[in-house]
Every structure is written in structure tokens, then in C-alpha cells.
Motif scaffolding. Sequence first.
Motif, PDB file in Angstrom:
ATOM      1  N   LYS A   1      51.436  31.791  40.094  1.00  0.00           N
ATOM      2  CA  LYS A   1      51.625  33.239  40.222  1.00  0.00           C
ATOM      3  C   LYS A   1      50.258  33.781  40.590  1.00  0.00           C
ATOM      4  CE  LYS A   1      51.369  34.133  35.213  1.00  0.00           C
ATOM      5  NZ  LYS A   1      52.153  34.603  34.063  1.00  0.00           N
ATOM      6  N   ASN A   2      50.271  34.805  41.424  1.00  0.00           N
ATOM      7  CA  ASN A   2      49.036  35.349  41.988  1.00  0.00           C
ATOM      8  C   ASN A   2      49.026  36.855  41.816  1.00  0.00           C
ATOM      9  OD1 ASN A   2      47.876  32.895  43.662  1.00  0.00           O
ATOM     10  ND2 ASN A   2      50.091  32.887  43.870  1.00  0.00           N
ATOM     11  N   LEU A   3      47.963  37.359  41.233  1.00  0.00           N
ATOM     12  CA  LEU A   3      47.859  38.786  40.945  1.00  0.00           C
ATOM     13  C   LEU A   3      46.598  39.355  41.577  1.00  0.00           C
ATOM     14  CD1 LEU A   3      48.470  38.431  37.107  1.00  0.00           C
ATOM     15  CD2 LEU A   3      50.188  38.977  38.826  1.00  0.00           C
ATOM     16  N   LEU A   4      46.723  40.481  42.259  1.00  0.00           N
ATOM     17  CA  LEU A   4      45.539  41.184  42.749  1.00  0.00           C
ATOM     18  C   LEU A   4      45.241  42.294  41.752  1.00  0.00           C
ATOM     19  CD1 LEU A   4      43.404  41.305  44.973  1.00  0.00           C
ATOM     20  CD2 LEU A   4      44.806  43.049  46.095  1.00  0.00           C
ATOM     21  N   LEU A   5      44.082  42.181  41.127  1.00  0.00           N
ATOM     22  CA  LEU A   5      43.679  43.134  40.097  1.00  0.00           C
ATOM     23  C   LEU A   5      42.504  43.962  40.590  1.00  0.00           C
ATOM     24  CD1 LEU A   5      43.794  40.649  37.080  1.00  0.00           C
ATOM     25  CD2 LEU A   5      45.563  42.274  37.784  1.00  0.00           C
ATOM     26  N   LYS A   6      42.504  45.207  40.132  1.00  0.00           N
ATOM     27  CA  LYS A   6      41.470  46.158  40.517  1.00  0.00           C
ATOM     28  C   LYS A   6      40.676  46.531  39.269  1.00  0.00           C
ATOM     29  CE  LYS A   6      41.300  50.459  43.095  1.00  0.00           C
ATOM     30  NZ  LYS A   6      42.071  51.499  43.746  1.00  0.00           N
ATOM     31  N   GLY A   7      39.356  46.491  39.386  1.00  0.00           N
ATOM     32  CA  GLY A   7      38.507  46.882  38.265  1.00  0.00           C
ATOM     33  C   GLY A   7      38.472  48.393  38.124  1.00  0.00           C
ATOM     34  N   ALA A   8      38.301  48.868  36.890  1.00  0.00           N
ATOM     35  CA  ALA A   8      38.269  50.313  36.627  1.00  0.00           C
ATOM     36  C   ALA A   8      37.143  51.001  37.403  1.00  0.00           C
ATOM     37  CB  ALA A   8      38.121  50.573  35.128  1.00  0.00           C
ATOM     38  N   LYS A   9      36.058  50.278  37.638  1.00  0.00           N
ATOM     39  CA  LYS A   9      34.925  50.854  38.376  1.00  0.00           C
ATOM     40  C   LYS A   9      34.805  50.237  39.770  1.00  0.00           C
ATOM     41  CE  LYS A   9      32.257  52.149  34.357  1.00  0.00           C
ATOM     42  NZ  LYS A   9      30.971  52.132  33.685  1.00  0.00           N
ATOM     43  N   GLY A  10      35.944  49.780  40.300  1.00  0.00           N
ATOM     44  CA  GLY A  10      35.936  49.153  41.621  1.00  0.00           C
ATOM     45  C   GLY A  10      35.957  47.642  41.522  1.00  0.00           C
ATOM     46  N   GLY A  11      36.039  47.011  42.650  1.00  0.00           N
ATOM     47  CA  GLY A  11      36.097  45.549  42.702  1.00  0.00           C
ATOM     48  C   GLY A  11      37.535  45.059  42.669  1.00  0.00           C
ATOM     49  N   LEU A  12      37.776  43.967  43.382  1.00  0.00           N
ATOM     50  CA  LEU A  12      39.104  43.363  43.434  1.00  0.00           C
ATOM     51  C   LEU A  12      39.001  41.891  43.073  1.00  0.00           C
ATOM     52  CD1 LEU A  12      40.352  44.871  46.820  1.00  0.00           C
ATOM     53  CD2 LEU A  12      41.198  45.473  44.540  1.00  0.00           C
ATOM     54  N   TRP A  13      39.970  41.424  42.287  1.00  0.00           N
ATOM     55  CA  TRP A  13      40.034  40.038  41.882  1.00  0.00           C
ATOM     56  C   TRP A  13      41.434  39.503  42.156  1.00  0.00           C
ATOM     57  CZ3 TRP A  13      37.098  43.636  39.514  1.00  0.00           C
ATOM     58  CH2 TRP A  13      35.754  43.311  39.258  1.00  0.00           C
TER      59      TRP A  13
END
Length: 169
Positions: free
Chosen positions: A47-59
Motif C-alpha cells: 500500500k502506498n500513501l502520499l503524505l503531506k507535512g504540516a509545514k510542507g514537504g511530501l512523503w
Amino acid sequence: MTTEARAALDALFAQLAITPVAIEHPPVHTVEEALPFWSVLEGVHTKNLLLKGAKGGLWLVCVPTDRRLDLKALAAHVGAKKFSFASSETLLEALGVIQGSVSPLALINDTANAVQLVLAKDMLAQPRITVHPLVNTATVSLTSDELVKFVTATGHSPDIVDFDTLASA
């Protein structure tokens, strides 16, 4: 996905001498929908999730389908304050794919190198891993080494995380 994107994916596979085992199937949007089709493919299903940081950035987080994620612990590990799930617009903009088609192979579209990849250590210890090739109507099985080789060739350096240790920390 455009035919250009698929051609670029196939060209990079050829350049790296990677010949994935591939299957075609009806569109799937969840792991549960995909499992009946995946049963014919050897490998750890992901499973693959694109997560966004509260202060920017993508993981982009890629883990086995049965892995429960402690997003708070992961955020602390990568130096993010907290995570939210990226919107479908962000997904399309950053990785050039729609929901249900996310995988580390989509990093081929992240030419700005804006997305940090997180891979589960236990998953990489397995001989093969299955992921979508930019569409949710196909799945490919790659060796763990081939997946890392592909990701590195896109200019990304994966953060390999031991989620068992992370969960107990």
C-alpha cells in the motif's frame, strides 16, 4: 497516465535491465479490491500513501498491505510536525498519477525531487515486491533490488524505515 509516461517508464526499465513480471486487471482503488488479482503475482503486496507535512514537504510511504502505520511516530522520524493525506490534486501534481495508482514507480514523474520516499525495511528483505506501474489497471512484480535501483535512477534516495522499531520507540 499518458502514453509518454508509460514509454518513459518502459525506457527506464530497459535502461536498467529490469524486466518486471506484469499482470493486467480491472481498475482497483483499494488493497481489498486488488488482492484477488494479486494472488497470481509473487511478491509482497504494497500500500502506498502520499503524505503531506504540516509545514510542507511530501512523503511517499510504501509498506506491506498488512502493515499498520503510526503516522505520529513516522512524522517524528522524518522531522515533520504531523502528517495529513495529500489531496488528489497534490498527487497528480507531484507524481502524475491518480488515487489508486500510487507507487514508487511514480517517482519517475517527480523531476523536481519534491517527494521523499519511505520504504519499509521488512518489505525490502523479501525477494519480490508488487506495485502499480502508474495505473491501477496493472500490477508489476520487481525484485527488491530492482525497486531500489529504479528509485535511485529517478534521483531519489529512499529512507528505509524499520517500522517495528519505530512503533516501539
